[in-house]
Write a protein that holds these residues in place. Structure first.
Motif, short mmCIF file in Angstrom:
data_model
loop_
_atom_site.label_atom_id
_atom_site.label_comp_id
_atom_site.label_asym_id
_atom_site.label_seq_id
_atom_site.Cartn_x
_atom_site.Cartn_y
_atom_site.Cartn_z
N ALA A 98 0.82 -1.10 0.08
CA ALA A 98 -0.03 -0.03 -0.02
C ALA A 98 0.99 1.23 0.03
O ALA A 98 0.48 2.21 0.69
CB ALA A 98 -0.92 -0.02 1.18
N VAL A 99 1.92 1.29 -1.03
CA VAL A 99 2.73 2.36 -1.20
C VAL A 99 2.10 3.80 -1.60
O VAL A 99 1.27 3.77 -2.51
CB VAL A 99 3.92 2.11 -1.90
N GLU A 100 2.21 4.76 -0.98
CA GLU A 100 1.71 6.01 -1.34
C GLU A 100 2.94 6.96 -1.68
O GLU A 100 3.66 7.27 -0.98
CB GLU A 100 0.71 6.68 -0.28
N PHE A 101 2.80 7.58 -2.90
CA PHE A 101 3.69 8.72 -3.36
C PHE A 101 3.45 9.96 -3.31
O PHE A 101 2.25 10.60 -3.36
CB PHE A 101 4.08 8.11 -4.65
N THR A 102 4.55 10.87 -3.21
CA THR A 102 4.43 12.30 -2.99
C THR A 102 5.79 12.84 -3.76
O THR A 102 6.86 12.34 -3.51
CB THR A 102 4.29 12.93 -1.74
N LEU A 103 5.43 13.55 -4.96
CA LEU A 103 6.58 13.90 -5.94
C LEU A 103 6.42 15.63 -5.79
O LEU A 103 5.49 16.10 -6.15
CB LEU A 103 6.46 13.58 -7.38
N THR A 104 7.72 16.11 -5.39
CA THR A 104 7.75 17.61 -5.50
C THR A 104 8.95 18.09 -6.26
O THR A 104 9.90 17.38 -5.98
CB THR A 104 7.63 18.14 -3.96
N LEU A 105 8.72 19.34 -6.64
CA LEU A 105 10.05 19.89 -7.33
C LEU A 105 10.25 21.18 -6.85
O LEU A 105 9.37 22.00 -6.74
CB LEU A 105 9.80 20.18 -8.89
N ASP A 106 11.30 21.34 -6.05
CA ASP A 106 11.47 22.61 -5.08
C ASP A 106 10.51 23.02 -4.39
O ASP A 106 10.14 24.01 -3.88
CB ASP A 106 12.10 23.68 -6.15
N GLY A 107 10.01 21.96 -3.71
CA GLY A 107 8.86 22.22 -2.91
C GLY A 107 7.40 22.28 -3.28
O GLY A 107 6.34 22.34 -2.56
N MET A 121 12.07 15.74 -5.21
CA MET A 121 11.97 14.56 -4.19
C MET A 121 10.65 13.71 -4.23
O MET A 121 9.85 14.22 -4.56
CB MET A 121 11.85 15.46 -2.82
N CYS A 122 11.14 12.19 -4.27
CA CYS A 122 10.13 11.40 -3.85
C CYS A 122 10.00 10.95 -2.58
O CYS A 122 10.75 10.34 -2.06
CB CYS A 122 10.56 10.23 -4.94
N HIS A 123 8.83 11.10 -2.10
CA HIS A 123 8.30 10.63 -0.66
C HIS A 123 7.52 9.52 -0.93
O HIS A 123 6.53 9.66 -1.54
CB HIS A 123 8.06 11.62 0.19
N VAL A 124 7.84 8.24 -0.18
CA VAL A 124 7.03 7.06 0.01
C VAL A 124 6.69 6.76 1.09
O VAL A 124 7.38 7.19 2.19
CB VAL A 124 7.49 6.10 -0.81
N GLY A 125 5.37 6.11 1.50
CA GLY A 125 5.04 5.58 2.89
C GLY A 125 3.79 4.92 2.69
O GLY A 125 3.20 4.71 1.82
N ASN A 126 3.70 4.47 3.94
CA ASN A 126 2.42 3.63 4.26
C ASN A 126 2.27 3.49 5.79
O ASN A 126 2.67 4.58 6.37
CB ASN A 126 2.56 2.10 3.82
N ASN A 127 1.24 2.83 6.28
CA ASN A 127 0.67 2.93 7.56
C ASN A 127 1.84 2.70 8.72
O ASN A 127 1.70 2.75 9.88
CB ASN A 127 -0.48 2.19 7.96
N VAL A 128 2.88 2.01 8.19
CA VAL A 128 4.09 1.81 9.21
C VAL A 128 5.42 2.21 8.86
O VAL A 128 6.36 2.20 9.89
CB VAL A 128 4.10 0.28 9.30
N SER A 129 5.40 3.16 7.85
CA SER A 129 6.90 3.47 7.49
C SER A 129 6.84 4.43 6.20
O SER A 129 5.83 4.50 5.89
CB SER A 129 7.71 2.19 6.84
#
Length: 285
Positions: free
Chosen positions: A149-158, A202-210
């Motif tokens: 259940a990986v969730e992604f967030t991509l940002t460029l210079d915030g 920046m690529c940020h990934v996460g789920n309910n445990v990490s």
């Protein structure tokens, strides 16, 4: 086609630390317990002295049975049972399921029946980020990570480019092509951007445990005039960056040597002499 291909990876993801404690004492109805793969898994079953209990999984697998001070069950499913506490060792995906606890009195009457649903989730790995220049005006950015259940967030210079939440997708204004894959617990997203954009992505990934993230610097595709494939591992650190710099200087020097030169023949006309340089690289063993 002009290409710049950069990959950032982490070889091994550490197991999650901590303890998963599932409480069968306080629930009056179905309960939910969750945690990460690799954490210590403990069930708090009862506080009764010398209880008679039965613990089943998915209504068919006998995990533990205690009757008249005699403990039986599948010893492969747990490590120990003492004072109403069942220790199952390090959590794995196979521990996920529906557990039913039945506790009986000395007269054989059913005192309570408790259901607890256990969900064990694989932690996310450090995301791998790649940039591919399709042309001077178009690039593809991909980010991938292992886990559930990986969730992604991509940002460029915030500035937000893309965010996935469960099965939904949120993105900033502009044209962004989005693709997702989910094969063998590996998920990825891909966006198409203007090829001459630069900055810190920046690529940020996460789920309910990490959660984890990777930051890379985008290359201007309009400034790239030759095919260049570069692979960089996060664990390589400074050594990889030095090798990358030397490789780019070497390619630049070869390009300068390949520029046409002129020879004056004395009649006012110049003859153009071309030199051809081919750069090859053997694949790594």
């Amino acid at each position: 086609m002009t290409s710049v291909f950069i990959i950032f990876t982490l070889a091994t993801a550490a197991l999650a630390k901590g303890v998963i404690e599932c409480n069968f004492l306080e629930h009056t109805g179905p309960g939910l317990c969750s945690g990460a793969v690799g954490q210590l898994l403990i069930f708090h079953l009862t506080v009764a002295v010398n209880p008679d209990i039965v613990l089943k999984k998915d209504n068919k697998h006998m995990i533990l049975k205690v009757k008249n001070h005699s403990v039986t069950g599948n010893n492969e499913e747990y490590e120990s049972f003492t004072n109403g506490i069942l220790k199952l060792g390090k959590a794995t995906k196979r521990h996920s399921g529906d557990y039913l606890l039945e506790e009986y009195g000395s007269n054989g009457n059913l005192l309570k029946k408790i259901n607890v649903q256990l969900e064990i989730t694989a932690t996310v790995s450090k995301p791998a980020v790649s940039q591919v220049c399709l042309s001077p005006d178009l690039m593809n950015i991909s980010c991938s990570s292992e886990g559930d259940a990986v969730e992604f967030t991509l940002t460029l210079d915030g500035h937000l480019l893309l965010r996935t939440e469960g099965c939904s997708l949120r993105q900033s204004s502009g044209t962004i092509n989005h693709q997702t894959e989910d094969r063998s617990s590996v998920s990825s997203v891909t966006v198409s951007l203007y090829g001459q954009l630069t900055g810190h992505l920046m690529c940020h990934v996460g789920n309910n445990v990490s959660r984890d993230e990777t930051v890379v610097h985008l290359t201007n595709c309009g400034e790239v005039s030759s095919v260049c494939v570069v692979t960089v591992a996060v664990t390589a650190g400074v050594v990889s960056l030095l090798l990358l710099g030397l490789l780019c200087l070497w390619i630049k020097r070869l390009r300068n040597q390949s520029r046409p030169t002129t020879v004056d023949e004395g009649n006012g006309e110049a003859e153009i002499i071309y030199s051809h340089v081919r750069v090859t690289q053997k694949p790594r063993a």
